[in-house]
Design a protein around this motif. Structure first.
Motif, mmCIF file in Angstrom:
data_model
loop_
_atom_site.group_PDB
_atom_site.id
_atom_site.type_symbol
_atom_site.label_atom_id
_atom_site.label_comp_id
_atom_site.label_asym_id
_atom_site.label_seq_id
_atom_site.Cartn_x
_atom_site.Cartn_y
_atom_site.Cartn_z
ATOM 1 N N ARG A 195 35.507 39.575 54.799
ATOM 2 C CA ARG A 195 35.735 39.338 53.367
ATOM 3 C C ARG A 195 37.162 39.672 52.939
ATOM 4 O O ARG A 195 37.662 39.087 51.988
ATOM 5 C CB ARG A 195 34.728 40.126 52.526
ATOM 6 N N LEU A 216 39.858 35.728 51.534
ATOM 7 C CA LEU A 216 40.009 36.406 50.247
ATOM 8 C C LEU A 216 40.682 35.493 49.229
ATOM 9 O O LEU A 216 40.252 35.399 48.078
ATOM 10 C CB LEU A 216 40.827 37.690 50.431
ATOM 11 N N ARG A 259 38.268 32.884 47.998
ATOM 12 C CA ARG A 259 37.204 33.425 47.163
ATOM 13 C C ARG A 259 37.718 33.912 45.808
ATOM 14 O O ARG A 259 37.027 33.798 44.792
ATOM 15 C CB ARG A 259 36.518 34.578 47.911
ATOM 16 N N VAL A 260 38.932 34.467 45.780
ATOM 17 C CA VAL A 260 39.479 35.040 44.548
ATOM 18 C C VAL A 260 40.638 34.162 44.080
ATOM 19 O O VAL A 260 41.732 34.220 44.626
ATOM 20 C CB VAL A 260 39.962 36.487 44.786
ATOM 21 N N LEU A 278 44.662 41.979 41.313
ATOM 22 C CA LEU A 278 43.292 41.479 41.441
ATOM 23 C C LEU A 278 42.857 41.457 42.909
ATOM 24 O O LEU A 278 41.754 41.894 43.244
ATOM 25 C CB LEU A 278 43.184 40.074 40.826
ATOM 26 N N ARG A 326 42.445 45.034 44.144
ATOM 27 C CA ARG A 326 41.233 45.608 43.551
ATOM 28 C C ARG A 326 39.980 45.098 44.276
ATOM 29 O O ARG A 326 39.054 45.871 44.536
ATOM 30 C CB ARG A 326 41.178 45.279 42.051
ATOM 31 N N HIS A 327 39.966 43.812 44.628
ATOM 32 C CA HIS A 327 38.815 43.275 45.377
ATOM 33 C C HIS A 327 38.682 43.967 46.732
ATOM 34 O O HIS A 327 37.568 44.309 47.146
ATOM 35 C CB HIS A 327 38.965 41.760 45.571
ATOM 36 N N ASN A 366 37.462 47.568 46.146
ATOM 37 C CA ASN A 366 36.048 47.593 45.758
ATOM 38 C C ASN A 366 35.139 47.336 46.947
ATOM 39 O O ASN A 366 34.103 47.988 47.092
ATOM 40 C CB ASN A 366 35.780 46.569 44.654
ATOM 41 N N GLU A 367 35.508 46.381 47.794
ATOM 42 C CA GLU A 367 34.727 46.109 49.007
ATOM 43 C C GLU A 367 34.688 47.350 49.894
ATOM 44 O O GLU A 367 33.655 47.705 50.447
ATOM 45 C CB GLU A 367 35.350 44.955 49.798
#
Length: 173
Positions: free
Chosen positions: A67, A73, A76-77, A90, A93-94, A97-98
């Motif tokens: 991911r 990434l 997806r983002v 952003l 942060r992803h 968070n993962e």
């Protein structure tokens, strides 16, 4: 005559003492062997119960690495606007968070593997930040292009960590 009786008594007792010492030696060896066998059986049972948890942890960390692979990434983002700084934050942060979502998995995998996964996460973040500092990058879309072009020159940091996970899981069998 008294001395003869004492010698005679010692001659009768000597084989009994030797036999008792030999029996004690073998009894201690047998007890130690049984204790080791019991410990082995308990350890074997614990391993049987822990193996599914360890495999699940390796699966989750492999998914984490997949991911955070920059190519996946970035697909997806997508950027909310053209601000490259906001997009960098952003993406980071992803990734964080993962990672935070999978922190508990470290108790099931080796320290070396955890350190390699952590290094791959940090290297991915550094790749994003380094690409954002490039003078040619002036928008979020340009940042995406720069990151992807960097990946054409070298493999993603997560791919080395994923290979290590596969190797470590292979050693479990």
């Amino acid at each position: 005559m008294n001395e003869e009786r004492v010698v005679e008594l010692l001659l009768y007792l000597l084989p009994a003492i030797v036999t008792g010492l030999i029996a004690l030696y073998f009894f201690r060896g047998h007890t130690k062997n049984e204790e080791g066998r019991r410990r082995f059986l308990i350890h074997k049972e614990a391993q049987k119960n822990a193996l599914p948890l360890r495999l699940q942890a390796y699966e989750r960390m492999a998914l984490f690495l997949e991911r955070i692979a920059p190519a996946k990434l970035l697909l997806r983002v997508s950027p909310p606007n053209s601000d490259k700084e906001e997009y960098e934050q952003l993406l980071v942060r992803h990734i964080e968070n993962e990672f935070d979502h999978n922190l508990a998995q470290q108790i099931y995998i080796s320290d070396e593997c955890w350190n390699i996964i952590n290094a791959a996460k940090n290297a991915t973040i550094q790749l994003i930040r380094k690409s954002n500092r490039n003078e040619e990058v002036d928008s979020a879309d340009k940042l995406r292009e720069t990151i992807l072009s960097d990946l054409l020159e070298r493999p993603a940091p997560s791919s080395a960590a994923l290979s290590y996970i596969k190797q470590e899981v292979g050693e479990l069998w």
